[in-house]
Motif scaffolding. Structure first.
Motif, mmCIF file in Angstrom:
data_model
loop_
_atom_site.group_PDB
_atom_site.id
_atom_site.type_symbol
_atom_site.label_atom_id
_atom_site.label_comp_id
_atom_site.label_asym_id
_atom_site.label_seq_id
_atom_site.Cartn_x
_atom_site.Cartn_y
_atom_site.Cartn_z
ATOM 1 N N LEU A 112 41.741 -45.116 -17.004
ATOM 2 C CA LEU A 112 42.199 -46.046 -18.049
ATOM 3 C C LEU A 112 43.725 -46.162 -18.039
ATOM 4 C CD1 LEU A 112 39.777 -44.912 -20.891
ATOM 5 C CD2 LEU A 112 39.766 -47.152 -19.773
ATOM 6 N N LEU A 113 44.388 -45.024 -17.887
ATOM 7 C CA LEU A 113 45.850 -45.013 -17.875
ATOM 8 C C LEU A 113 46.385 -45.788 -16.661
ATOM 9 C CD1 LEU A 113 48.487 -43.927 -19.116
ATOM 10 C CD2 LEU A 113 48.213 -41.881 -17.699
ATOM 11 N N HIS A 114 45.751 -45.561 -15.526
ATOM 12 C CA HIS A 114 46.204 -46.228 -14.307
ATOM 13 C C HIS A 114 46.044 -47.745 -14.410
ATOM 14 C CE1 HIS A 114 47.342 -46.759 -10.207
ATOM 15 N NE2 HIS A 114 46.221 -47.392 -9.934
ATOM 16 N N ARG A 115 44.910 -48.169 -14.945
ATOM 17 C CA ARG A 115 44.692 -49.615 -15.089
ATOM 18 C C ARG A 115 45.701 -50.215 -16.058
ATOM 19 N NH1 ARG A 115 38.228 -49.291 -14.961
ATOM 20 N NH2 ARG A 115 38.108 -48.986 -12.705
ATOM 21 N N PRO A 128 37.007 -49.491 -29.362
ATOM 22 C CA PRO A 128 37.328 -48.756 -28.142
ATOM 23 C C PRO A 128 36.413 -47.543 -28.001
ATOM 24 C CG PRO A 128 39.278 -49.110 -29.503
ATOM 25 C CD PRO A 128 38.092 -49.524 -30.307
ATOM 26 N N PHE A 129 36.037 -47.229 -26.804
ATOM 27 C CA PHE A 129 35.259 -46.022 -26.496
ATOM 28 C C PHE A 129 33.867 -45.993 -27.107
ATOM 29 C CE2 PHE A 129 39.719 -44.865 -26.391
ATOM 30 C CZ PHE A 129 39.816 -44.596 -25.038
ATOM 31 N N ALA A 130 33.384 -47.161 -27.594
ATOM 32 C CA ALA A 130 32.013 -47.175 -28.094
ATOM 33 C C ALA A 130 31.115 -46.679 -26.965
ATOM 34 C CB ALA A 130 31.622 -48.573 -28.508
ATOM 35 N N SER A 131 31.440 -47.050 -25.782
ATOM 36 C CA SER A 131 30.725 -46.548 -24.622
ATOM 37 C C SER A 131 31.759 -46.332 -23.524
ATOM 38 C CB SER A 131 29.674 -47.573 -24.180
ATOM 39 O OG SER A 131 29.648 -47.654 -22.765
ATOM 40 N N ALA A 132 31.818 -45.117 -23.039
ATOM 41 C CA ALA A 132 32.848 -44.805 -22.043
ATOM 42 C C ALA A 132 32.682 -45.677 -20.804
ATOM 43 C CB ALA A 132 32.791 -43.332 -21.662
ATOM 44 N N SER A 133 31.431 -45.909 -20.401
ATOM 45 C CA SER A 133 31.241 -46.682 -19.178
ATOM 46 C C SER A 133 31.643 -48.132 -19.411
ATOM 47 C CB SER A 133 29.796 -46.598 -18.703
ATOM 48 O OG SER A 133 28.936 -47.090 -19.691
ATOM 49 N N ARG A 134 31.333 -48.638 -20.608
ATOM 50 C CA ARG A 134 31.738 -50.012 -20.891
ATOM 51 C C ARG A 134 33.254 -50.116 -20.933
ATOM 52 N NH1 ARG A 134 31.673 -52.356 -26.371
ATOM 53 N NH2 ARG A 134 33.786 -51.670 -25.962
ATOM 54 N N VAL A 190 45.031 -36.165 -25.140
ATOM 55 C CA VAL A 190 44.382 -37.483 -25.233
ATOM 56 C C VAL A 190 42.878 -37.361 -25.024
ATOM 57 C CG1 VAL A 190 44.216 -39.774 -24.167
ATOM 58 C CG2 VAL A 190 46.457 -38.758 -24.565
ATOM 59 N N CYS A 191 42.471 -36.578 -24.026
ATOM 60 C CA CYS A 191 41.037 -36.379 -23.763
ATOM 61 C C CYS A 191 40.360 -35.762 -24.975
ATOM 62 C CB CYS A 191 40.830 -35.458 -22.566
ATOM 63 S SG CYS A 191 41.363 -36.198 -21.021
ATOM 64 N N ASP A 192 41.026 -34.797 -25.561
ATOM 65 C CA ASP A 192 40.487 -34.079 -26.705
ATOM 66 C C ASP A 192 40.358 -35.015 -27.912
ATOM 67 O OD1 ASP A 192 39.653 -32.024 -28.268
ATOM 68 O OD2 ASP A 192 41.624 -31.075 -28.492
ATOM 69 N N ALA A 193 41.417 -35.779 -28.187
ATOM 70 C CA ALA A 193 41.402 -36.652 -29.361
ATOM 71 C C ALA A 193 40.409 -37.798 -29.205
ATOM 72 C CB ALA A 193 42.800 -37.193 -29.624
ATOM 73 N N LEU A 194 40.300 -38.343 -28.015
ATOM 74 C CA LEU A 194 39.446 -39.515 -27.827
ATOM 75 C C LEU A 194 38.068 -39.151 -27.280
ATOM 76 C CD1 LEU A 194 42.061 -42.006 -26.328
ATOM 77 C CD2 LEU A 194 41.378 -41.726 -28.709
ATOM 78 N N ASN A 195 37.891 -37.865 -26.990
ATOM 79 C CA ASN A 195 36.615 -37.389 -26.491
ATOM 80 C C ASN A 195 36.203 -38.094 -25.196
ATOM 81 O OD1 ASN A 195 34.475 -35.676 -26.573
ATOM 82 N ND2 ASN A 195 33.251 -36.903 -28.000
ATOM 83 N N ILE A 196 37.111 -38.163 -24.266
ATOM 84 C CA ILE A 196 36.813 -38.750 -22.966
ATOM 85 C C ILE A 196 37.161 -37.725 -21.887
ATOM 86 C CG2 ILE A 196 37.098 -41.166 -23.607
ATOM 87 C CD1 ILE A 196 39.955 -41.073 -22.490
ATOM 88 N N SER A 197 36.594 -37.936 -20.705
ATOM 89 C CA SER A 197 36.854 -36.989 -19.613
ATOM 90 C C SER A 197 38.239 -37.235 -19.028
ATOM 91 C CB SER A 197 35.798 -37.145 -18.519
ATOM 92 O OG SER A 197 36.045 -38.344 -17.793
ATOM 93 N N ARG A 241 44.761 -49.668 -23.833
ATOM 94 C CA ARG A 241 45.937 -49.692 -24.704
ATOM 95 C C ARG A 241 46.085 -48.366 -25.442
ATOM 96 N NH1 ARG A 241 45.075 -54.329 -27.702
ATOM 97 N NH2 ARG A 241 43.732 -53.132 -29.061
ATOM 98 N N GLU A 242 44.919 -47.880 -25.897
ATOM 99 C CA GLU A 242 44.862 -46.624 -26.623
ATOM 100 C C GLU A 242 45.442 -45.461 -25.804
ATOM 101 O OE1 GLU A 242 43.498 -46.894 -29.420
ATOM 102 O OE2 GLU A 242 42.791 -44.924 -30.016
ATOM 103 N N VAL A 243 44.947 -45.339 -24.581
ATOM 104 C CA VAL A 243 45.380 -44.226 -23.725
ATOM 105 C C VAL A 243 46.864 -44.373 -23.370
ATOM 106 C CG1 VAL A 243 45.101 -43.144 -21.458
ATOM 107 C CG2 VAL A 243 43.083 -43.727 -22.806
#
Lengths: 93, 225
Positions: free
Chosen positions: B204-207, B105-111, B190-197, B174-176
């Motif tokens: 991700l949460l909405h999907r 997960p999150f290997a690439s945020a765009s992916r 969550v943003c802080d722990a997973l380093n995402i915007s 699933r992670e989010v």
């Protein structure tokens, strides 16, 4: 095309297909004032979108029930091992 | 003890990171036990979503706690203790995931964002034919769940359907959703722990929620058909 739902009045210009993509943002409070008012006006007249919002709200509450039973509990032996490591760790100074 | 309150009667104070870190550095076992009991289950759940195997998840969590023990002296308080522990776990779990040849997960945020992208609701359920009615309103309303008996909505089976639907989500979603909705983390955590915007987190949460909603809808409709 058949439809079994009453169509909204023309002043409601927010498509349901757009609303359902904004549900999470709406619940997160990340929809700015004017748009938020439009969403709420839409909700007041759209039972379909109201249901989706209610369903998302319910599933968030249900998700809170998927808790510890989903994973193994920390075993006493492993717990002891971790606590022993904590006791043995030396101060850096 | 430099002026901190006596700890025997101040368990609640561990909620305060400054108190907690001070106690952990002083090798206060009550503080560490508190931390262990509070986060072990959550760490296990998230470890599972990376490695998909209880035995390996168990090792990942063990290694995480060892990382906490050895790293607490270097903790600089730039994030909360909770997200710091979580980042240790994510790094260990990712490394294990690579070793176990699992997708990361999150290997690439765009992916991750492209992964499993799709509308929240099947577009066929809206009026979109441009000539006929371009308004995007419902063709037929989704079945309102308030008509379901309360005991059915709250049943163990409903929770099981939900758990299965979450297991089928792409890892990043699933992670989010696990952290936000199962463990009740805030979006900032969550943003802080997973380093995402913040934006990626919400998408991700909405999907994730939309897919789980759909699975529950199918379950209720199937059962009432």
């Amino acid at each position: 095309m058949t439809t079994n739902v009453p169509q909204p009045p023309p002043e409601d210009d927010l498509p349901c297909a757009v609303f359902v993509e904004m549900v999470t943002d709406y619940l997160e409070g990340s929809i700015p004032g004017d748009l938020r008012v439009r969403l709420e006006q839409h909700l007041a007249i759209c039972p379909g979108c109201t249901s989706v919002l209610d369903q998302i709200d319910r599933l968030i509450r249900l998700a809170g029930r998927i808790t510890e039973d989903d994973v193994d509990a920390l075993q006493p032996a492993q717990r002891d091992e971790i606590l022993a490591a904590f006791r043995q760790a030396r101060h850096p100074d | 003890m430099d002026g901190r309150p006596a700890l025997a009667d101040s368990v609640v104070a561990f909620d305060d990171d400054v108190v907690l870190v001070g106690c952990l550095r002083d090798r206060d076992e009550a503080a560490f036990t508190w931390l262990l009991d509070r986060y072990d289950g959550c760490l296990r759940r998230v470890a599972m979503s990376y490695v998909g195997n209880r035995a390996i998840a168990d090792e990942v969590v063990q290694e995480t706690w060892m990382g906490v023990v050895s790293g607490i002296a270097r903790f600089e308080g730039r994030s909360s203790v909770k997200t710091w522990i979580f980042r240790i776990l994510v790094n260990i779990a990712r490394a294990r995931g690579i070793r176990e040849h699992r997708s990361i997960p999150f290997a690439s945020a765009s992916r991750a964002l492209e992964d499993g992208a799709g509308p929240a609701i099947d577009p066929d359920r809206f009026l979109t034919a441009p000539a006929a009615d371009p308004t995007g309103h419902w063709v037929s309303f989704p079945l309102a769940w308030e008509h379901e008996p309360e005991e059915r909505l709250e049943a163990a089976e409903t929770v099981a359907v939900m758990r299965e639907a979450m297991a089928d989500l792409p890892p990043a979603q699933r992670e989010v959703m696990t952290l936000r909705d199962v463990d009740g983390w805030t979006s900032v955590e969550v943003c802080d722990a997973l380093n995402i915007s913040e934006t990626n987190q919400r998408v991700l949460l909405h999907r994730a929620r939309s897919k789980v909603r759909r699975a529950l809808e199918q379950y209720f409709e199937g059962a009432s058909a």
